[in-house]
Write a protein that holds these residues in place. Sequence first.
Motif, PDB file in Angstrom:
ATOM      1  N   THR A   1      40.626  37.753  39.556  1.00  0.00           N
ATOM      2  CA  THR A   1      38.459  36.932  39.209  1.00  0.00           C
ATOM      3  C   THR A   1      38.275  36.779  38.398  1.00  0.00           C
ATOM      4  O   THR A   1      37.635  36.871  37.904  1.00  0.00           O
ATOM      5  CB  THR A   1      37.478  38.251  40.014  1.00  0.00           C
ATOM      6  N   GLN A   2      39.635  37.700  37.057  1.00  0.00           N
ATOM      7  CA  GLN A   2      38.784  37.580  35.735  1.00  0.00           C
ATOM      8  C   GLN A   2      40.080  37.935  34.974  1.00  0.00           C
ATOM      9  O   GLN A   2      41.423  38.605  35.162  1.00  0.00           O
ATOM     10  CB  GLN A   2      37.857  38.767  35.085  1.00  0.00           C
ATOM     11  N   ARG A   3      40.548  37.346  33.343  1.00  0.00           N
ATOM     12  CA  ARG A   3      41.151  37.483  32.779  1.00  0.00           C
ATOM     13  C   ARG A   3      42.026  39.221  33.015  1.00  0.00           C
ATOM     14  O   ARG A   3      42.884  38.602  33.169  1.00  0.00           O
ATOM     15  CB  ARG A   3      41.414  37.035  31.777  1.00  0.00           C
ATOM     16  N   ALA A   4      40.959  39.847  32.776  1.00  0.00           N
ATOM     17  CA  ALA A   4      41.199  41.111  31.901  1.00  0.00           C
ATOM     18  C   ALA A   4      42.343  41.318  33.580  1.00  0.00           C
ATOM     19  O   ALA A   4      42.643  42.822  32.925  1.00  0.00           O
ATOM     20  CB  ALA A   4      40.316  42.308  32.155  1.00  0.00           C
ATOM     21  N   HIS A   5      41.980  41.153  34.743  1.00  0.00           N
ATOM     22  CA  HIS A   5      42.647  42.219  35.674  1.00  0.00           C
ATOM     23  C   HIS A   5      44.051  41.370  36.341  1.00  0.00           C
ATOM     24  O   HIS A   5      44.738  42.134  36.878  1.00  0.00           O
ATOM     25  CB  HIS A   5      41.829  41.806  36.770  1.00  0.00           C
ATOM     26  N   TRP A   6      43.739  40.193  35.552  1.00  0.00           N
ATOM     27  CA  TRP A   6      45.058  39.324  36.241  1.00  0.00           C
ATOM     28  C   TRP A   6      46.535  40.132  36.147  1.00  0.00           C
ATOM     29  O   TRP A   6      47.712  40.095  37.098  1.00  0.00           O
ATOM     30  CB  TRP A   6      45.732  38.093  35.532  1.00  0.00           C
TER      31      TRP A   6
ATOM     32  N   ALA B   1      47.397  35.708  43.866  1.00  0.00           N
ATOM     33  CA  ALA B   1      46.251  34.578  42.895  1.00  0.00           C
ATOM     34  C   ALA B   1      46.054  34.439  42.202  1.00  0.00           C
ATOM     35  O   ALA B   1      44.950  35.752  41.770  1.00  0.00           O
ATOM     36  CB  ALA B   1      45.116  33.974  44.090  1.00  0.00           C
ATOM     37  N   LEU B   2      45.817  33.263  41.064  1.00  0.00           N
ATOM     38  CA  LEU B   2      45.120  34.198  39.687  1.00  0.00           C
ATOM     39  C   LEU B   2      43.687  33.084  39.473  1.00  0.00           C
ATOM     40  O   LEU B   2      43.549  31.865  39.547  1.00  0.00           O
ATOM     41  CB  LEU B   2      46.036  33.612  38.678  1.00  0.00           C
ATOM     42  N   GLY B   3      42.451  33.689  38.815  1.00  0.00           N
ATOM     43  CA  GLY B   3      41.636  32.463  38.448  1.00  0.00           C
ATOM     44  C   GLY B   3      40.044  33.570  38.413  1.00  0.00           C
ATOM     45  O   GLY B   3      40.342  34.623  37.451  1.00  0.00           O
ATOM     46  N   LEU B   4      39.887  32.597  37.792  1.00  0.00           N
ATOM     47  CA  LEU B   4      38.084  33.213  37.630  1.00  0.00           C
ATOM     48  C   LEU B   4      37.024  32.688  38.369  1.00  0.00           C
ATOM     49  O   LEU B   4      36.517  32.346  38.927  1.00  0.00           O
ATOM     50  CB  LEU B   4      37.699  32.097  35.849  1.00  0.00           C
TER      51      LEU B   4
END
Length: 254
Positions: free
Chosen positions: A38-43, A58-61
Amino acid sequence: MLIDAHCHLDFSDFDADREAVIEAARKVGVGHFVVPGTQRAHWKRVLALGERRDVSVALGLHPYFIDAHRDADLDALAEMLDAHPDVVGLGECGIDARFDDTLSRQWHYFESQLALAKRFNLPIVVHCVQANDQVAKCLKEADLPARGLIHAFAGSAQQAQRFIELGYVLGFGGVTTFARAKRVHEAVRAVPDDSFVLETDSPDMPLAGYQGQRNEPSRVALVARHIAILRGVDEVAVARQTSQTAELLFGLKP
């Protein structure tokens, strides 16, 4: 086997008992989990979960966290996707029209991620709230090769059909369990067997009777039961078909 095609097992809500939550889901037949970032800090923690055989990521914003996003995150996302070819989708991303003060920024990040999905040939995981028609128009113009998932679909049968005609799969979750959700029930009854998957959006989107409680992937079994009742079919058939659809959409290995 059941697949929870959209759950946030990386969220801190599960830090105290994540393994127990996964085991509880396994006991009711959930064999695989798709976890979107959901956000870069959590990838990184999402990717760490993806090291499990029963988890794909999956990865995204996500538009809900718009204030945390920076344009540099889009470049970082491209780098992450390039470095991790095992990622099965791009998302969660999309449009949440409840927050009209950030809509222009939401569209910027959404359209930028659609471009990345095309570049990496990944299915998109779409968060779409009160914007089905606008998002459908955008997806038609984007013409993504791998299409994707309309997560937590809560629109009409007509809107469902439009997404399906564009090649997208619908995600049905907790909202389908509420008696008042007549419009979604109509959509559930109307769509083809291979056009939807099951999801919980854990820890959010609680099912009827569980309001105020943390949602968990084990409850995807209850979603399957409600879907089966609405469609007048066997619950096992719903589990089998939706798992096959999720496997095909995300390229999962059964």
